[in-house]
Design a protein around this motif. Structure first.
Motif, PDB file in Angstrom:
ATOM      1  N   GLY A  82      25.142  75.637 100.822  1.00 54.18           N
ATOM      2  CA  GLY A  82      24.432  74.513 100.230  1.00 54.18           C
ATOM      3  C   GLY A  82      23.166  74.940  99.519  1.00 54.18           C
ATOM      4  O   GLY A  82      22.312  75.584 100.123  1.00 54.18           O
ATOM      5  N   ALA A  83      23.061  74.591  98.238  1.00 52.84           N
ATOM      6  CA  ALA A  83      21.908  74.978  97.423  1.00 52.84           C
ATOM      7  C   ALA A  83      21.009  73.787  97.126  1.00 52.84           C
ATOM      8  O   ALA A  83      20.429  73.682  96.048  1.00 52.84           O
ATOM      9  CB  ALA A  83      22.366  75.634  96.125  1.00 52.84           C
ATOM     10  N   GLU A 136      27.447  77.192  96.827  1.00 54.93           N
ATOM     11  CA  GLU A 136      27.242  75.810  96.397  1.00 54.93           C
ATOM     12  C   GLU A 136      28.534  75.236  95.813  1.00 54.93           C
ATOM     13  O   GLU A 136      29.200  75.895  95.005  1.00 54.93           O
ATOM     14  CB  GLU A 136      26.119  75.736  95.372  1.00 54.93           C
ATOM     15  N   THR A 137      28.882  74.021  96.225  1.00 52.79           N
ATOM     16  CA  THR A 137      30.096  73.365  95.747  1.00 52.79           C
ATOM     17  C   THR A 137      30.030  73.047  94.262  1.00 52.79           C
ATOM     18  O   THR A 137      30.987  73.281  93.509  1.00 52.79           O
ATOM     19  CB  THR A 137      30.337  72.061  96.531  1.00 52.79           C
ATOM     20  N   LEU A 178      22.728  74.331  90.781  1.00 56.30           N
ATOM     21  CA  LEU A 178      21.919  74.413  91.995  1.00 56.30           C
ATOM     22  C   LEU A 178      21.035  73.174  92.135  1.00 56.30           C
ATOM     23  O   LEU A 178      20.772  72.465  91.173  1.00 56.30           O
ATOM     24  CB  LEU A 178      21.043  75.669  91.958  1.00 56.30           C
ATOM     25  N   GLY A 211      21.360  70.613  94.636  1.00 55.51           N
ATOM     26  CA  GLY A 211      21.841  69.521  95.467  1.00 55.51           C
ATOM     27  C   GLY A 211      21.364  68.180  94.957  1.00 55.51           C
ATOM     28  O   GLY A 211      21.460  67.876  93.757  1.00 55.51           O
ATOM     29  N   VAL A 221      28.424  79.600  92.837  1.00 55.33           N
ATOM     30  CA  VAL A 221      28.627  78.167  92.622  1.00 55.33           C
ATOM     31  C   VAL A 221      30.111  77.863  92.446  1.00 55.33           C
ATOM     32  O   VAL A 221      30.927  78.747  92.180  1.00 55.33           O
ATOM     33  CB  VAL A 221      27.825  77.671  91.402  1.00 55.33           C
TER      34      VAL A 221
END
Length: 475
Positions: free
Chosen positions: A141-142, A164-165, A169, A171, A202
């Motif tokens: 998680g970013a 990261e999904t 970056l 969130g 990412v």
């Protein structure tokens, strides 16, 4: 100079602000910033710092600005705050809430002075890592918690990989409307990190492309889960899947990152359901989206129960948002798309067993609010699909997962989890988790734990300011 009156902050007019997504608050001119800095009383007990989740030395940069030392103020700001460009425009300024001047006049404009420090001082500084450690750490998680943890661990000399999904970056920083935050502000902050051994990966989703356990198997000695709460809660009423219904965070993200799929027409009638800051962000963005169309914010309770900050509520009032209180959504009405929101009136009933005011529905009080768009903003939960039960997550009241132990470790050794209720609270959570991870690795590998070093390469680690008596905030 009147110490009890704040130097005015110029704002865009109501007429201009609802036409476009431009910053509302304008920066202090340099001399005005100096005057505001000189208002600071330099309290022996720094209440402002005690109220800050990341113990930002506001008292210190206030006096430096008052002395026209903007370079020193910028350096001091960035010492504890690697996301200062973001926070100087978006933080809820808990420091100002605790400022002693609020009891005598108007608190010091601390957030705006932080912005002045960065805009007028030398802020293109580069962070310096400590002596390299070979203990690799992965962060899932970013968002603000993950980024703060990555920075803290990177300063300590750890190689860090952040997964990261999304293809970008930040969130939920990316859901902050552009009238609060400019598009490149996060990039400005991250540019100071380029000498740290931090790698960003990412477009990879936890639970699908990897798991914390698989990262440990790859050789990472610790993993931090910092996924936040980004999955929208449903209302659970008929019509929620009609075209024209949006959930607030995806809506706000689309406004910033994918506007081609959401921009609407002039004169729309929009209803936002909710009463927190996200709901106000959605309503105020929708007002701009509809070029001054009708936007109503519907809430089942009254104005005193709203969770939104006064700043957001006042902004909504100025921009023409209509607040509709004591209405509970019952159904989103429509055939092929949204046509209205069916609500019932509510009123206060007897207190419950804990003394809280209950709500009851007024019989035969149904009414339909006509609209062609509904935005649901009733909270979020964490997306932990693909994670098995072994981690033993506990979930905070606002939805993010945490490790159940005092150091935020989960039931899987080496895997930690944390989060926070705002950008700065999430940063504080990431900071605490990073320190816990470093202590865990130090013990595991036979070295002594150390405080986070000076991020600019000084010989002494930063110390808490004189007079600091402990935090006055709660996670």
């Amino acid at each position: 100079m009147d110490r009890y009156a704040r130097v005015p902050i110029e704002e865009e007019s109501r007429e201009e602000r609802i036409k476009r997504f431009a910053l509302i608050d304008q920066p202090y001119p340099l001399e005005q910033a100096v005057l505001e800095g000189q208002r600071c009383l330099q309290c022996a007990m720094p209440y402002c710092i005690q109220g800050c989740p990341i113990t930002q030395d506001a008292r210190g940069y206030n006096i430096l600005i008052g002395e026209r030392d903007f370079d020193g103020a910028a350096r001091l700001t960035l010492r504890e705050n690697p996301l200062a460009t973001v926070l100087c425009k978006t933080c809820y300024h808990f420091c100002e809430d605790d400022c002693i001047m609020s009891g005598r006049g108007v608190p010091i404009a601390i957030r705006h002075l932080k912005r002045a420090a960065l805009e007028y001082g030398k802020s293109d500084l580069l962070y310096v890592p400590s002596k390299r450690k070979e203990e690799r750490i992965a962060i899932v998680g970013a968002g603000p918690a993950g980024l703060m943890a990555a920075w803290d661990l990177g300063i300590r000399g750890h190689p860090v990989t952040v997964y990261e999904t999304e293809p970008f970056l930040g969130g939920q920083v990316n859901t902050i409307p552009r009238y609060h935050l400019e598009p490149d502000d996060l990039d400005t902050d991250l540019a100071r990190w380029k000498n740290l051994d931090i790698t960003f990966v990412v477009g990879k989703k936890a639970g699908v492309d990897y798991t914390p356990k698989s990262l440990l198997a790859e050789g990472y000695q610790a993993v931090l889960v910092a996924v936040g709460a980004s999955k929208a809660r449903d209302l659970g009423i008929p019509g929620e899947n009609l075209p024209g219904v949006y959930h607030a965070l995806p809506f706000l993200l689309a406004m910033n990152k994918r506007p081609e799929g959401i921009y609407g027409r002039k004169g729309r009638r929009i209803v936002v359901i909710g009463a927190g800051d996200v709901a106000l962000d959605a309503a105020r963005s929708a007002r701009r989206l509809s070029d001054g169309g009708d936007v109503q914010l519907v809430y089942r309770r009254g104005p005193d129960d709203m969770k939104a900050t006064e700043e957001e509520k006042t902004g909504g009032e100025i921009e023409g948002i209509h607040f509709v209180f004591y209405r509970a959504p019952k159904e989103i009405v429509g055939t092929e798309r949204v046509e209205g929101l069916l609500v019932e009136r509510t009123e206060h009933g007897p207190p419950d067993a804990r003394g809280r005011r209950t709500l009851v529905v007024v019989p035969n009080s149904e009414e339909t609010i006509p609209c062609d768009m509904v935005i649901v903003a009733v909270g979020e939960v964490a997306d932990v699909s693909g994670f098995d039960q072994d981690y033993g997550f506990k979930f905070a009241s606002m939805g993010w997962p945490e490790g159940p132990r005092p150091d935020w470790m989960t039931d899987v050794e080496g895997v930690f989890a944390t989060g926070g209720r705002s950008v700065v609270h999430a940063m504080a959570a990431g900071e605490r988790a990073a320190a816990a991870i470093d202590r865990y690795l130090a013990k595991k590998n036979g070295r002594s734990p150390e405080p986070r070093p000076d991020p600019f390469g000084g010989s002494e680690p930063p110390a808490l300011p004189a007079g600091y008596g402990g935090p006055t905030w709660t996670p």
